[in-house]
Design a protein around this motif. Structure first.
Motif, PDB file in Angstrom:
ATOM      1  N   ALA A  55       0.834  -1.207   0.000  1.00 25.35           N
ATOM      2  CA  ALA A  55       0.000   0.000   0.000  1.00 25.35           C
ATOM      3  C   ALA A  55       0.866   1.253   0.000  1.00 25.35           C
ATOM      4  O   ALA A  55       0.523   2.255  -0.637  1.00 25.35           O
ATOM      5  N   VAL A  56       2.008   1.192   0.686  1.00 23.49           N
ATOM      6  CA  VAL A  56       2.937   2.328   0.689  1.00 23.49           C
ATOM      7  C   VAL A  56       3.494   2.547  -0.707  1.00 23.49           C
ATOM      8  O   VAL A  56       3.530   3.674  -1.216  1.00 23.49           O
ATOM      9  N   LEU A  57       3.949   1.462  -1.350  1.00 25.93           N
ATOM     10  CA  LEU A  57       4.522   1.569  -2.694  1.00 25.93           C
ATOM     11  C   LEU A  57       3.494   2.092  -3.697  1.00 25.93           C
ATOM     12  O   LEU A  57       3.819   2.933  -4.547  1.00 25.93           O
ATOM     13  N   LYS A  58       2.264   1.605  -3.598  1.00 25.94           N
ATOM     14  CA  LYS A  58       1.219   2.074  -4.498  1.00 25.94           C
ATOM     15  C   LYS A  58       0.960   3.560  -4.301  1.00 25.94           C
ATOM     16  O   LYS A  58       0.819   4.324  -5.270  1.00 25.94           O
ATOM     17  N   ALA A  59       0.922   3.994  -3.046  1.00 25.99           N
ATOM     18  CA  ALA A  59       0.699   5.414  -2.763  1.00 25.99           C
ATOM     19  C   ALA A  59       1.861   6.261  -3.272  1.00 25.99           C
ATOM     20  O   ALA A  59       1.656   7.373  -3.781  1.00 25.99           O
ATOM     21  N   LEU A  60       3.078   5.751  -3.146  1.00 30.36           N
ATOM     22  CA  LEU A  60       4.241   6.467  -3.665  1.00 30.36           C
ATOM     23  C   LEU A  60       4.133   6.644  -5.170  1.00 30.36           C
ATOM     24  O   LEU A  60       4.367   7.734  -5.704  1.00 30.36           O
ATOM     25  N   LEU A  61       3.795   5.566  -5.855  1.00 29.08           N
ATOM     26  CA  LEU A  61       3.651   5.641  -7.306  1.00 29.08           C
ATOM     27  C   LEU A  61       2.592   6.656  -7.705  1.00 29.08           C
ATOM     28  O   LEU A  61       2.800   7.483  -8.596  1.00 29.08           O
ATOM     29  N   GLU A  62       1.443   6.590  -7.056  1.00 27.61           N
ATOM     30  CA  GLU A  62       0.341   7.482  -7.404  1.00 27.61           C
ATOM     31  C   GLU A  62       0.712   8.939  -7.138  1.00 27.61           C
ATOM     32  O   GLU A  62       0.418   9.825  -7.946  1.00 27.61           O
ATOM     33  N   ARG A  63       1.388   9.195  -6.011  1.00 30.06           N
ATOM     34  CA  ARG A  63       1.762  10.566  -5.684  1.00 30.06           C
ATOM     35  C   ARG A  63       2.812  11.109  -6.659  1.00 30.06           C
ATOM     36  O   ARG A  63       2.697  12.237  -7.154  1.00 30.06           O
ATOM     37  N   GLN A  64       3.813  10.287  -6.962  1.00 33.47           N
ATOM     38  CA  GLN A  64       4.867  10.744  -7.854  1.00 33.47           C
ATOM     39  C   GLN A  64       4.365  10.872  -9.293  1.00 33.47           C
ATOM     40  O   GLN A  64       4.771  11.783 -10.020  1.00 33.47           O
ATOM     41  N   MET A  65       3.460   9.978  -9.696  1.00 37.60           N
ATOM     42  CA  MET A  65       2.855  10.103 -11.019  1.00 37.60           C
ATOM     43  C   MET A  65       2.055  11.397 -11.123  1.00 37.60           C
ATOM     44  O   MET A  65       2.094  12.086 -12.146  1.00 37.60           O
ATOM     45  N   ALA A  66       1.339  11.742 -10.066  1.00 35.32           N
ATOM     46  CA  ALA A  66       0.569  12.992 -10.069  1.00 35.32           C
ATOM     47  C   ALA A  66       1.505  14.198 -10.160  1.00 35.32           C
ATOM     48  O   ALA A  66       1.226  15.170 -10.868  1.00 35.32           O
ATOM     49  N   HIS A  67       2.638  14.125  -9.456  1.00 32.11           N
ATOM     50  CA  HIS A  67       3.607  15.231  -9.490  1.00 32.11           C
ATOM     51  C   HIS A  67       4.140  15.444 -10.895  1.00 32.11           C
ATOM     52  O   HIS A  67       4.181  16.576 -11.401  1.00 32.11           O
ATOM     53  N   PHE A  68       4.534  14.363 -11.563  1.00 28.00           N
ATOM     54  CA  PHE A  68       5.108  14.506 -12.895  1.00 28.00           C
ATOM     55  C   PHE A  68       4.040  14.731 -13.963  1.00 28.00           C
ATOM     56  O   PHE A  68       4.330  15.274 -15.021  1.00 28.00           O
ATOM     57  N   GLU A  69       2.812  14.346 -13.674  1.00 26.63           N
ATOM     58  CA  GLU A  69       1.706  14.697 -14.569  1.00 26.63           C
ATOM     59  C   GLU A  69       1.511  16.210 -14.563  1.00 26.63           C
ATOM     60  O   GLU A  69       1.287  16.832 -15.615  1.00 26.63           O
ATOM     61  N   GLU A  70       1.644  16.807 -13.390  1.00 23.45           N
ATOM     62  CA  GLU A  70       1.536  18.261 -13.278  1.00 23.45           C
ATOM     63  C   GLU A  70       2.684  18.941 -14.036  1.00 23.45           C
ATOM     64  O   GLU A  70       2.478  19.932 -14.751  1.00 23.45           O
ATOM     65  N   PHE A  71       3.898  18.395 -13.891  1.00 25.61           N
ATOM     66  CA  PHE A  71       5.050  18.929 -14.622  1.00 25.61           C
ATOM     67  C   PHE A  71       4.817  18.829 -16.123  1.00 25.61           C
ATOM     68  O   PHE A  71       5.057  19.782 -16.874  1.00 25.61           O
ATOM     69  N   SER A  72       4.330  17.663 -16.578  1.00 24.82           N
ATOM     70  CA  SER A  72       4.100  17.439 -18.010  1.00 24.82           C
ATOM     71  C   SER A  72       3.055  18.386 -18.566  1.00 24.82           C
ATOM     72  O   SER A  72       3.207  18.918 -19.671  1.00 24.82           O
ATOM     73  N   THR A  73       1.974  18.607 -17.810  1.00 24.35           N
ATOM     74  CA  THR A  73       0.909  19.497 -18.265  1.00 24.35           C
ATOM     75  C   THR A  73       1.431  20.915 -18.452  1.00 24.35           C
ATOM     76  O   THR A  73       1.137  21.578 -19.464  1.00 24.35           O
ATOM     77  N   ALA A  74       2.227  21.377 -17.494  1.00 22.37           N
ATOM     78  CA  ALA A  74       2.785  22.726 -17.590  1.00 22.37           C
ATOM     79  C   ALA A  74       3.771  22.831 -18.754  1.00 22.37           C
ATOM     80  O   ALA A  74       3.782  23.833 -19.488  1.00 22.37           O
ATOM     81  N   TYR A  75       4.576  21.801 -18.947  1.00 22.95           N
ATOM     82  CA  TYR A  75       5.570  21.837 -20.027  1.00 22.95           C
ATOM     83  C   TYR A  75       4.876  21.784 -21.391  1.00 22.95           C
ATOM     84  O   TYR A  75       5.266  22.495 -22.320  1.00 22.95           O
ATOM     85  N   MET A  76       3.843  20.964 -21.509  1.00 27.34           N
ATOM     86  CA  MET A  76       3.098  20.856 -22.762  1.00 27.34           C
ATOM     87  C   MET A  76       2.484  22.205 -23.136  1.00 27.34           C
ATOM     88  O   MET A  76       2.509  22.617 -24.314  1.00 27.34           O
ATOM     89  N   ALA A  77       1.948  22.900 -22.160  1.00 24.49           N
ATOM     90  CA  ALA A  77       1.367  24.217 -22.431  1.00 24.49           C
ATOM     91  C   ALA A  77       2.417  25.185 -22.949  1.00 24.49           C
ATOM     92  O   ALA A  77       2.123  26.055 -23.775  1.00 24.49           O
ATOM     93  N   LYS A  78       3.658  25.021 -22.486  1.00 27.67           N
ATOM     94  CA  LYS A  78       4.737  25.923 -22.882  1.00 27.67           C
ATOM     95  C   LYS A  78       5.233  25.650 -24.305  1.00 27.67           C
ATOM     96  O   LYS A  78       5.564  26.582 -25.033  1.00 27.67           O
ATOM     97  N   VAL A  79       5.268  24.362 -24.712  1.00 29.79           N
ATOM     98  CA  VAL A  79       5.896  24.031 -26.001  1.00 29.79           C
ATOM     99  C   VAL A  79       4.899  23.717 -27.117  1.00 29.79           C
ATOM    100  O   VAL A  79       5.297  23.559 -28.267  1.00 29.79           O
ATOM    101  N   SER A  80       3.634  23.609 -26.791  1.00 29.50           N
ATOM    102  CA  SER A  80       2.657  23.168 -27.794  1.00 29.50           C
ATOM    103  C   SER A  80       2.582  24.085 -29.003  1.00 29.50           C
ATOM    104  O   SER A  80       2.262  23.637 -30.110  1.00 29.50           O
ATOM    105  N   ALA A  81       2.883  25.368 -28.807  1.00 29.82           N
ATOM    106  CA  ALA A  81       2.786  26.317 -29.926  1.00 29.82           C
ATOM    107  C   ALA A  81       4.091  26.456 -30.699  1.00 29.82           C
ATOM    108  O   ALA A  81       4.099  27.057 -31.779  1.00 29.82           O
ATOM    109  N   THR A  82       5.172  25.899 -30.191  1.00 28.62           N
ATOM    110  CA  THR A  82       6.477  26.108 -30.834  1.00 28.62           C
ATOM    111  C   THR A  82       7.156  24.837 -31.303  1.00 28.62           C
ATOM    112  O   THR A  82       7.949  24.869 -32.247  1.00 28.62           O
ATOM    113  N   SER A  83       6.866  23.706 -30.687  1.00 21.31           N
ATOM    114  CA  SER A  83       7.550  22.463 -31.039  1.00 21.31           C
ATOM    115  C   SER A  83       6.747  21.681 -32.076  1.00 21.31           C
ATOM    116  O   SER A  83       5.521  21.580 -31.979  1.00 21.31           O
ATOM    117  N   PRO A  84       7.434  21.099 -33.087  1.00 18.75           N
ATOM    118  CA  PRO A  84       6.732  20.248 -34.043  1.00 18.75           C
ATOM    119  C   PRO A  84       6.305  18.911 -33.427  1.00 18.75           C
ATOM    120  O   PRO A  84       5.446  18.222 -33.966  1.00 18.75           O
TER     121      PRO A  84
END
Length: 212
Positions: A55-84
């Motif tokens: 249960a600890v490992l599952k919670a770690l995965l879910e929390r860290q996935m949420a953290h990097f999902e947030e990073f990815s969303t912000a990065y996508m917003a930044k590059v979506s208009a400039t990157s092919p």
């Protein structure tokens, strides 16, 4: 402090302690007793949040996935208009972030792989969605996959202590993988790749007729 806030603080303390144990001692030393000692919580306090190590490992995965999902969303917003290739650019940047961030999601992934491989179904499903988006946007899907595989190789070899590269070399290679300009001249669209075998077959048939 209300009970909900106290419970959330205890949960976060337990997860931070788990990451610290994995980073310092390896996933094999992760136990509920070790989490209690590391966090300063009682064993009962830890078990109130997590009944098992899984249960600890599952919670770690879910929390860290949420953290990097947030990073990815912000990065996508930044590059979506400039990157092919915004999906590829986002994924490469996210892998680089995981490789350079202290107590990153990668530690939780390694722990899950060692302790319970079935937990990897959580991130694997999301990765399959990302790969589909990368292939869809790419002029050369194979080259896009090679760039992604290169980034993952840098990350995993470093995590498992198998990389002979310095930190500066890792950063330089990540920068090259992310830079679309470095790869534009190597792209071979699918139509061009499929034409090559056909041309080779025609040439081979012509050579046979000539010898006959």
């Amino acid at each position: 402090m209300d009970n909900a806030t106290r419970s959330e603080r205890s949960r976060n303390a337990a997860l931070e302690a788990a990451i610290a144990i994995i980073a310092r001692d390896g996933p094999g030393r992760l136990t509920l007793d070790a989490i209690a000692r590391e966090s300063g919580l009682s064993k009962g306090g830890v078990m109130h949040q997590f009944r098992t190590k899984e249960a600890v490992l599952k919670a770690l995965l879910e929390r860290q996935m949420a953290h990097f999902e947030e990073f990815s969303t912000a990065y996508m917003a930044k590059v979506s208009a400039t990157s092919p290739n915004p999906n590829l650019a986002t994924q490469l940047a996210t892998v680089r972030e995981a490789a350079t961030s202290p107590n990153s999601a990668a530690l939780a992934l390694v722990a899950a792989m060692v302790e319970n491989p079935s937990l990897m179904a959580l991130p694997r499903g999301r990765e399959m969605e990302r790969m589909a988006a990368i292939r869809e946007e790419a002029a050369d899907p194979d080259l896009a996959m090679l760039r992604w595989a290169g980034a993952m190789g840098l990350l995993l070899s470093s995590l498992f202590g198998m990389s002979p590269l310095s930190k500066d070399e890792h950063q330089r290679l990540f920068a090259r993988l992310v830079d679309d300009a470095q790869w534009a001249g190597l792209e071979q669209p699918a139509a061009k790749r499929s034409a090559k075998p056909a041309a080779a077959s025609v040439a081979k048939a012509a050579s046979k007729r000539k010898r006959a």
